[in-house]
Write a protein that holds these residues in place. Structure first.
Motif, short mmCIF file in Angstrom:
data_model
loop_
_atom_site.label_atom_id
_atom_site.label_comp_id
_atom_site.label_asym_id
_atom_site.label_seq_id
_atom_site.Cartn_x
_atom_site.Cartn_y
_atom_site.Cartn_z
N ASN A 214 -80.80 13.43 3.13
CA ASN A 214 -80.89 11.98 3.04
C ASN A 214 -80.84 11.50 1.59
O ASN A 214 -80.25 10.45 1.29
CB ASN A 214 -82.18 11.50 3.70
N LYS A 215 -81.44 12.28 0.68
CA LYS A 215 -81.39 11.90 -0.74
C LYS A 215 -79.96 11.97 -1.28
O LYS A 215 -79.52 11.10 -2.03
CB LYS A 215 -82.31 12.81 -1.55
N LYS A 216 -79.22 13.00 -0.89
CA LYS A 216 -77.82 13.10 -1.32
C LYS A 216 -77.00 11.95 -0.76
O LYS A 216 -76.18 11.34 -1.47
CB LYS A 216 -77.24 14.44 -0.87
N ALA A 217 -77.22 11.65 0.52
CA ALA A 217 -76.48 10.54 1.13
C ALA A 217 -76.81 9.21 0.47
O ALA A 217 -75.93 8.38 0.24
CB ALA A 217 -76.78 10.49 2.63
N GLU A 218 -78.09 9.04 0.12
CA GLU A 218 -78.50 7.80 -0.54
C GLU A 218 -77.90 7.71 -1.95
O GLU A 218 -77.51 6.63 -2.40
CB GLU A 218 -80.03 7.75 -0.62
N ARG A 219 -77.81 8.83 -2.63
CA ARG A 219 -77.28 8.83 -3.99
C ARG A 219 -75.79 8.44 -4.02
O ARG A 219 -75.35 7.75 -4.93
CB ARG A 219 -77.48 10.20 -4.63
N PHE A 220 -75.04 8.85 -3.03
CA PHE A 220 -73.60 8.60 -3.04
C PHE A 220 -73.19 7.38 -2.22
O PHE A 220 -72.19 6.74 -2.52
CB PHE A 220 -72.86 9.83 -2.51
N TYR A 221 -73.98 7.04 -1.19
CA TYR A 221 -73.57 5.95 -0.31
C TYR A 221 -74.61 4.83 -0.21
O TYR A 221 -74.44 3.90 0.56
CB TYR A 221 -73.28 6.48 1.10
N GLY A 222 -75.68 4.96 -1.02
CA GLY A 222 -76.75 3.96 -0.92
C GLY A 222 -76.31 2.55 -1.30
O GLY A 222 -76.75 1.57 -0.72
N LYS A 223 -75.42 2.43 -2.29
CA LYS A 223 -74.98 1.10 -2.72
C LYS A 223 -74.18 0.38 -1.65
O LYS A 223 -74.08 -0.85 -1.66
CB LYS A 223 -74.17 1.21 -4.00
N TYR A 224 -73.60 1.15 -0.70
CA TYR A 224 -72.83 0.52 0.37
C TYR A 224 -73.71 0.15 1.57
O TYR A 224 -73.33 -0.71 2.37
CB TYR A 224 -71.71 1.46 0.84
N THR A 225 -74.85 0.81 1.71
CA THR A 225 -75.70 0.58 2.88
C THR A 225 -76.98 -0.18 2.53
O THR A 225 -77.82 -0.39 3.42
CB THR A 225 -76.08 1.93 3.51
N ALA A 226 -77.15 -0.59 1.28
CA ALA A 226 -78.39 -1.26 0.89
C ALA A 226 -78.57 -2.57 1.66
O ALA A 226 -79.65 -2.88 2.17
CB ALA A 226 -78.39 -1.52 -0.62
N GLU A 227 -77.52 -3.37 1.75
CA GLU A 227 -77.62 -4.66 2.44
C GLU A 227 -77.89 -4.47 3.93
O GLU A 227 -78.67 -5.23 4.53
CB GLU A 227 -76.33 -5.45 2.24
#
Length: 238
Positions: A214-227
């Motif tokens: 989950n940390k890896k996914a957040e690091r690479f895709y977090g800016k797209y899923t934050a909203e």
């Protein structure tokens, strides 16, 4: 009579002196014109060089490399067209001009080059893992020949072949796979570092391995899923 001869000799000497003086004067004038011409030529050349230097300074820093690259590409295109016109294979013609020393030097460079550029995505990481594992495979020709004799025509299946589920792996193959998986787990355990645990952080995992994912996914895709996450927390997601 003597006086006349003396006067004529004096006149001759004066004329000779004047002619010598005029020749020296013409020689000096000619040298002066040559120097003047050379000075003008040097002035023009200096001006042209200053203009050219100013142009070079205004060009990008990698202009020479780009120019050389473009010239090389134009030459390559011209050679390809010539080979196509003669009906020849350009790659084979190009290899004929390569010496053994150059080929050996390029092979050494390829071996030294590290293809692993780090984590760029899960697909690239999986491909590198697959290539690394396939390089370690050592085919067993005896087993291959035996399986070929047992399968018969089904060894090379077609769209009408029904061989799904008939293959049974050998005990040696299973043991080899287990050893490889255990080596991978041991290697990952050596390079993993335990991070500091934050009691106030949201729990969105079921175990430690899932937390790392989950940390890896957040690091690479977090800016797209934050909203989307914010909308889900507020209850305003559509």
């Amino acid at each position: 009579m003597a006086s006349c001869s003396e006067e004529s000799s004096v006149v001759a000497e004066e004329e000779q002196t004047e002619s010598v003086a005029s020749q020296k004067r013409e020689s000096r004038l000619r040298k002066f014109r040559e120097l003047h011409f050379k000075r003008n030529e040097a002035r023009k050349l200096n001006h042209q060089e200053v203009v050219e230097e100013d142009k070079r300074l205004k060009l990008p820093s990698n202009w020479d490399a780009k120019k050389a690259r473009l010239e090389w590409e134009l030459a390559e295109d011209q050679k390809k067209k010539e080979c196509a016109a003669r009906g020849e294979d350009y790659n084979r013609v190009k290899l004929l001009d390569i010496t053994a020393d150059d080929a050996e030097r390029w092979e050494r460079k390829k071996k030294k080059k590290n293809p692993d550029t780090g984590f760029a995505g899960y697909a690239e990481a999986q491909l590198r893992q697959y290539q690394r594992l396939t390089k370690q495979i050592r085919p067993d020709l005896e087993s291959y020949q035996k399986q070929r004799e047992e399968s018969g025509e089904d060894f090379y299946p077609t769209s009408n072949s029904l061989i799904h589920g008939t293959h049974v792996p050998t005990k040696e193959g299973i043991d080899r796979m287990v050893d490889d998986v255990e080596k991978q787990i041991e290697k990952r355990s050596k390079y993993s570092r335990r991070r500091a645990y934050n009691d106030d952080a949201d729990i969105d995992y079921i175990n430690e391995r899932n937390a790392k994912f989950n940390k890896k996914a957040e690091r690479f895709y977090g800016k797209y899923t934050a909203e989307i996450k914010q909308n889900l927390e507020r209850g305003t997601a559509v």
